[in-house]
Design an enzyme around this catalytic site. Sequence first.
Site, PDB file in Angstrom:
ATOM      1  N   GLY A  63      44.543  34.297  33.259  1.00 52.74           N
ATOM      2  CA  GLY A  63      44.912  34.241  31.855  1.00 52.74           C
ATOM      3  C   GLY A  63      43.932  33.576  30.932  1.00 52.74           C
ATOM      4  O   GLY A  63      44.098  33.643  29.711  1.00 52.74           O
ATOM      5  N   GLN A  66      39.282  37.037  28.647  1.00 54.17           N
ATOM      6  CA  GLN A  66      39.198  37.540  27.276  1.00 54.17           C
ATOM      7  C   GLN A  66      40.555  37.946  26.715  1.00 54.17           C
ATOM      8  O   GLN A  66      40.846  37.746  25.539  1.00 54.17           O
ATOM      9  CB  GLN A  66      38.248  38.736  27.227  1.00 54.17           C
ATOM     10  CG  GLN A  66      38.021  39.285  25.819  1.00 54.17           C
ATOM     11  CD  GLN A  66      37.129  40.506  25.814  1.00 54.17           C
ATOM     12  OE1 GLN A  66      36.997  41.192  26.824  1.00 54.17           O
ATOM     13  NE2 GLN A  66      36.506  40.783  24.689  1.00 54.17           N
ATOM     14  N   LEU A  67      41.416  38.505  27.567  1.00 51.17           N
ATOM     15  CA  LEU A  67      42.649  39.110  27.069  1.00 51.17           C
ATOM     16  C   LEU A  67      43.898  38.283  27.321  1.00 51.17           C
ATOM     17  O   LEU A  67      44.916  38.484  26.656  1.00 51.17           O
ATOM     18  CB  LEU A  67      42.833  40.489  27.713  1.00 51.17           C
ATOM     19  CG  LEU A  67      41.769  41.525  27.367  1.00 51.17           C
ATOM     20  CD1 LEU A  67      41.970  42.776  28.205  1.00 51.17           C
ATOM     21  CD2 LEU A  67      41.795  41.858  25.890  1.00 51.17           C
ATOM     22  N   ASP A  88      45.784  30.467  35.687  1.00 49.73           N
ATOM     23  CA  ASP A  88      44.370  30.624  36.013  1.00 49.73           C
ATOM     24  C   ASP A  88      44.012  29.531  37.010  1.00 49.73           C
ATOM     25  O   ASP A  88      44.869  28.728  37.395  1.00 49.73           O
ATOM     26  CB  ASP A  88      43.485  30.544  34.760  1.00 49.73           C
ATOM     27  CG  ASP A  88      42.235  31.418  34.877  1.00 49.73           C
ATOM     28  OD1 ASP A  88      41.510  31.267  35.881  1.00 49.73           O
ATOM     29  OD2 ASP A  88      41.978  32.234  33.977  1.00 49.73           O
ATOM     30  N   ILE A  89      42.731  29.469  37.396  1.00 52.38           N
ATOM     31  CA  ILE A  89      42.284  28.425  38.323  1.00 52.38           C
ATOM     32  C   ILE A  89      41.433  27.379  37.616  1.00 52.38           C
ATOM     33  O   ILE A  89      40.870  26.507  38.262  1.00 52.38           O
ATOM     34  CB  ILE A  89      41.483  29.026  39.502  1.00 52.38           C
ATOM     35  CG1 ILE A  89      40.248  29.773  38.985  1.00 52.38           C
ATOM     36  CG2 ILE A  89      42.367  29.919  40.335  1.00 52.38           C
ATOM     37  CD1 ILE A  89      39.317  30.234  40.077  1.00 52.38           C
ATOM     38  N   ARG A  90      41.322  27.491  36.308  1.00 48.21           N
ATOM     39  CA  ARG A  90      40.537  26.535  35.529  1.00 48.21           C
ATOM     40  C   ARG A  90      41.429  25.754  34.580  1.00 48.21           C
ATOM     41  O   ARG A  90      42.549  26.164  34.271  1.00 48.21           O
ATOM     42  CB  ARG A  90      39.456  27.271  34.723  1.00 48.21           C
ATOM     43  CG  ARG A  90      38.423  27.944  35.587  1.00 48.21           C
ATOM     44  CD  ARG A  90      37.339  28.592  34.746  1.00 48.21           C
ATOM     45  NE  ARG A  90      37.831  29.766  34.028  1.00 48.21           N
ATOM     46  CZ  ARG A  90      37.880  29.845  32.705  1.00 48.21           C
ATOM     47  NH1 ARG A  90      37.524  28.813  31.950  1.00 48.21           N
ATOM     48  NH2 ARG A  90      38.308  30.949  32.119  1.00 48.21           N
ATOM     49  N   ILE A 107      44.860  33.613  42.976  1.00 48.46           N
ATOM     50  CA  ILE A 107      45.328  34.886  43.512  1.00 48.46           C
ATOM     51  C   ILE A 107      44.913  35.087  44.964  1.00 48.46           C
ATOM     52  O   ILE A 107      45.454  35.965  45.650  1.00 48.46           O
ATOM     53  CB  ILE A 107      44.823  36.073  42.667  1.00 48.46           C
ATOM     54  CG1 ILE A 107      43.294  36.113  42.635  1.00 48.46           C
ATOM     55  CG2 ILE A 107      45.409  36.032  41.274  1.00 48.46           C
ATOM     56  CD1 ILE A 107      42.739  37.400  42.092  1.00 48.46           C
ATOM     57  N   TYR A 195      32.434  46.228  40.569  1.00 51.86           N
ATOM     58  CA  TYR A 195      33.527  46.139  39.598  1.00 51.86           C
ATOM     59  C   TYR A 195      34.224  47.491  39.462  1.00 51.86           C
ATOM     60  O   TYR A 195      35.459  47.600  39.540  1.00 51.86           O
ATOM     61  CB  TYR A 195      32.961  45.692  38.252  1.00 51.86           C
ATOM     62  CG  TYR A 195      33.961  45.614  37.127  1.00 51.86           C
ATOM     63  CD1 TYR A 195      35.093  44.807  37.206  1.00 51.86           C
ATOM     64  CD2 TYR A 195      33.765  46.352  35.952  1.00 51.86           C
ATOM     65  CE1 TYR A 195      36.000  44.733  36.155  1.00 51.86           C
ATOM     66  CE2 TYR A 195      34.656  46.273  34.899  1.00 51.86           C
ATOM     67  CZ  TYR A 195      35.769  45.475  35.006  1.00 51.86           C
ATOM     68  OH  TYR A 195      36.671  45.402  33.971  1.00 51.86           O
ATOM     69  N   LYS A 199      38.024  48.714  40.730  1.00 59.42           N
ATOM     70  CA  LYS A 199      39.022  49.237  39.793  1.00 59.42           C
ATOM     71  C   LYS A 199      39.561  50.598  40.243  1.00 59.42           C
ATOM     72  O   LYS A 199      40.756  50.885  40.088  1.00 59.42           O
ATOM     73  CB  LYS A 199      38.442  49.319  38.392  1.00 59.42           C
ATOM     74  CG  LYS A 199      38.282  47.959  37.723  1.00 59.42           C
ATOM     75  CD  LYS A 199      39.594  47.205  37.656  1.00 59.42           C
ATOM     76  CE  LYS A 199      39.488  45.876  36.950  1.00 59.42           C
ATOM     77  NZ  LYS A 199      40.780  45.138  36.945  1.00 59.42           N
TER      78      LYS A 199
END
Length: 373
Positions: A63, A66-67, A88-90, A107, A195, A199
């Site tokens: 989270g 960017q979005l 998140d992890i931060r 995750i 990447y 996806k």
Amino acid sequence: MPIVKNVSRAVSQLLQSSGCGCGISIVPVRCIGVSPRQVASDAGFHSVSFSESDHPRVLITGGLGQLGVGLAKLLRKRFGKNNVILSDIRKPADNVFYSGPFIYADILDYKNLREIVVNNRITWLFHYSALLSAVGEANVPLARAVNITGLHNVLDIASEHNLRLFVPSTIGAFGPTSPRDPTPDLCIQRPRTIYGVSKVHAELMGEYYHYRYGLDFRCLRYPGIISADSQPGGGTTDYAVQIFHDAIKTGKFQCNLKPDTRLPMMYIDDCLKATLEVMEAPAEALTMRTYNISAMSFTPEELAQEVQKHVPELQVTYNVDKVRQAIADSWPMNFDDRNARRDWGWKHDYDLPELVTTMFSFLGSDSRIAQAN
């Protein structure tokens, strides 16, 4: 286990994408003490009876990218602040931490993620954790762990607990053999970045889980996303954000793509609107599980010309990054999103002139424009 811990540690060091999160209600995390992959889905520790509210209970992974924060704001207005948990992890910024529930969620830690879903009665999960294109190419093993292993954890948990799952895809899911102008929903993909490969894997795995296990999986292929709230985070389309910051700060911009490189783009408000709309769409209206969405398509040269209408003295030069250019040359030039517009009424609000005006408005360029005039 040491491998997972090492990967998790590496993720926390390298995932430095911009964004926001949320706080106030910090959800406690406890160890269950049992391997989650061996616990029956009707195990007593999460089968507590409760009255469901009319609103979904939402978890957003990754989270602080960017979005994530923009999506959390939109969903909290719609469903109530305490029904949307950002993770998140931060460590989040203060304004993010105090804007609503925030929780640490890795995750790659299946057990911890499963417990969060169970303890917080999550019904919708938005899975944004991923390494972007250029960053992923710089660290393929890490991108493989985050983008693929993390996805598998999310799919298993979402399937087990009957969640509605959203996983974003991207223009990067296509490759040099894909039709580029326009690119339809269904065609040859064959991307050449980790990447993009991850996806395509997510699209196919989500569709498989839908037909095999009944998982309510929904996915949108995003074009390049432009936002005034974030700094560039390693994506191939990030030049379209950087130009605004450089125009305001220095009046000079160096683009790392060729001036005629055409790519599909979208303002973040349109992106978030589309995401909520597809999640709220009736299941029977969806004829597929992964949709293209589009708003506009432009080149760096066309964007620069529009920006120069606001900052006439902007100096633009080109220093092509071979890695990013090769990636861009394999991506669609235009998205065909007719299926999204037909099935669930997708319609964008921002074209290029509106995009540029809105970006300068949010970035506070009034003083520089006045000087230019």
